[in-house]
Write an enzyme that holds these catalytic residues in place. Sequence first.
Site, mmCIF file in Angstrom:
data_model
loop_
_atom_site.group_PDB
_atom_site.id
_atom_site.type_symbol
_atom_site.label_atom_id
_atom_site.label_comp_id
_atom_site.label_asym_id
_atom_site.label_seq_id
_atom_site.Cartn_x
_atom_site.Cartn_y
_atom_site.Cartn_z
ATOM 1 N N HIS A 28 0.842 -1.201 0.000
ATOM 2 C CA HIS A 28 0.000 0.000 0.000
ATOM 3 C C HIS A 28 0.879 1.253 0.000
ATOM 4 O O HIS A 28 1.268 1.742 1.067
ATOM 5 C CB HIS A 28 -0.907 0.013 1.236
ATOM 6 N N HIS A 261 -4.019 3.381 -3.353
ATOM 7 C CA HIS A 261 -4.184 2.903 -1.977
ATOM 8 C C HIS A 261 -3.487 1.567 -1.748
ATOM 9 O O HIS A 261 -2.680 1.446 -0.825
ATOM 10 C CB HIS A 261 -5.671 2.750 -1.624
ATOM 11 N N GLU A 410 -17.068 -3.333 25.249
ATOM 12 C CA GLU A 410 -16.334 -4.592 25.328
ATOM 13 C C GLU A 410 -15.139 -4.659 24.383
ATOM 14 O O GLU A 410 -14.053 -5.110 24.766
ATOM 15 C CB GLU A 410 -17.272 -5.777 25.059
ATOM 16 N N HIS A 472 -28.523 -14.291 26.027
ATOM 17 C CA HIS A 472 -27.503 -14.186 27.065
ATOM 18 C C HIS A 472 -26.927 -15.548 27.461
ATOM 19 O O HIS A 472 -26.187 -15.632 28.442
ATOM 20 C CB HIS A 472 -28.082 -13.494 28.304
#
Length: 662
Positions: A28, A261, A410, A472
Amino acid sequence: MFNEKDQLAVDTLRALSIDTIEKANSGHPGLPMGAAPMAYTLWTRHLNFNPQSKDYFNRDRFVLSAGHGSALLYSLLHVSGSLELEELKQFRQWGSKTPGHPEYRHTDGVEVTTGPLGQGFAMSVGLALAEDHLAGKFNKEGYNVVDHYTYVLASDGDLMEGISHEAASFAGHNKLSKLVVLYDSNDISLDGELNKAFSENTKARFEAYGWNYLLVKDGNDLEEIDKAITTAKSQEGPTIIEVKTTIGFGSPNKAGTNGVHGAPLGEVERKLTFENYGLDPEKRFNVSEEVYEIFQNTMLKRANEDESQWNSLLEKYAETYPELAEEFKLAISGKLPKNYKDELPRFELGHNGASRADSGTVIQAISKTVPSFFGGSADLAGSNKSNVNDATDYSSETPEGKNVWFGVREFAMGAAVNGMAAHGGLHPYGATFFVFSDYLKPALRLSSIMGLNATFIFTHDSIAVGEDGPTHEPIEQLAGLRAIPNMNVIRPADGNETRVAWEVALESESTPTSLVLTRQNLPVLDVPEDVVEEGVRKGAYTVYGSEETPEFLLLASGSEVSLAVEAAKDLEKQGKSVRVVSMPNWNAFEQQSEEYKESVIPSSVTKRVAIEMASPLGWHKYVGTAGKVIAIDGFGASAPGDLVVEKYGFTKENILNQVMSL
């Protein structure tokens, strides 16, 4: 003041990056060509990093969050004396020190592994958090033994990733003033113009987080970049410097387009670009002596002086604060105190506790003997039992505090734990519900790739969660974590296995650990302490039954081990020979000798049943074609936990039926 020599150095970095990518025919070039001026300014005018003393603890940390621009980092490492030129010529090749994306512990000078966008940014927050905490803990007036910056080079892609929002919010809330982000703002992404996907107001966004925002309108203006970094270092709170650049700067036909890129320029465009830089296109991998001298006379001179002053300061610190100095030296060595096990609890027969609660008891003990122990929870500390009782919370006002409030972030928590582990000086951990491990899975993967001493606490590990229902109740998570190479996934069967699991986690210098813990109570198994100690460390061991070759094998982990023992006792009453094997850590078991594995799971015994309240994936390797697996192929249900467990067949009666059907 900057001059023509500085411009030559900037263009040399661009040219080195181009040649590195051209030779590999892969890479790149766009970012290195556009961001070279800001990287050069940072490294020569600000960064305290000495390639001749890479482990100097008080060095500044530089993170290339936009890891795809690795050719720029390798070029910087070369001109500063850390990487041989030959390694640049072996970019992206087998066995080289220059992999496609920067890799921690593979290339000297790489602080963390980057490439998955956003994670480098978030790990940098962990690096800055570690610096802030250690400074708050050890620094005294006139003795700033921990005093360094974390610098980040980030891309548009980094800031689009969700984890950057979580991490930036956390950093702003905690006023991490030693964190400086250089944002390579070039208005181009891989697919095309950035405005097709991304149009937010970066200034408003980061100021809303509590960050400082600075703008450099011309990414080639070394003076303005230098001023912005200087300003950032003097401000309270983290700072983002948006530097407007042109991707692929200097390429007459590809600059400012997505075509530069992620693909080499090609020979013709390379020649034209070099001519634009005023460089000889016939010379490849060419670095003039004056460019090397610039880095010798700026970055290396500054870093040597800084380290020398720090070593002198540390000597005086040891005279004035001998106990703190000893603790500091032990912390930065990464070693555990010799007496760290002294306070660890032993759980007696008759004790009946959830492994999350027993883990909480262990955490209190560790905090007394391991001063480098530091972490927190993603807003579930009360449920995870992960806080240190009676300890101060970490905050910008009390950075020495032990309990980190990560909030409901998280993924950022996982990355921050990785950053803290890579920083050194800490034994970090993070905690949440097991079902939410999916939110931080990419961070767990990077932790394993880097080989970090990081611990992740996952509680509420099965359908026994009950009333909260299938959203859950973890099912596939256990198999998913076990599939990660170099990850200790430990699901302990009782309090004593939990204690040893924590020992393994703390002692595993190059392997992260996931502790998978129950919400419901578990009885202590009737197993001698030395057997538990060795067995958990080896990943699987006999906890009940025949020492001779049995007729049946019951294999289980976690809460199902005690259930297997109950079933085994009934089978023995029927005259059957049974062995129960606890398998808390498959990764460790697979590393044992064939002799040991055979002693635990004899190949001659084909009548085997595995019991685990999770996906059956992986168990068939252990039960064989003749065995059976009592597991869960669907999702859980909402009802009282005991009833859910019963409905899904995790009863002594069902185990007996399955065994007798073999």
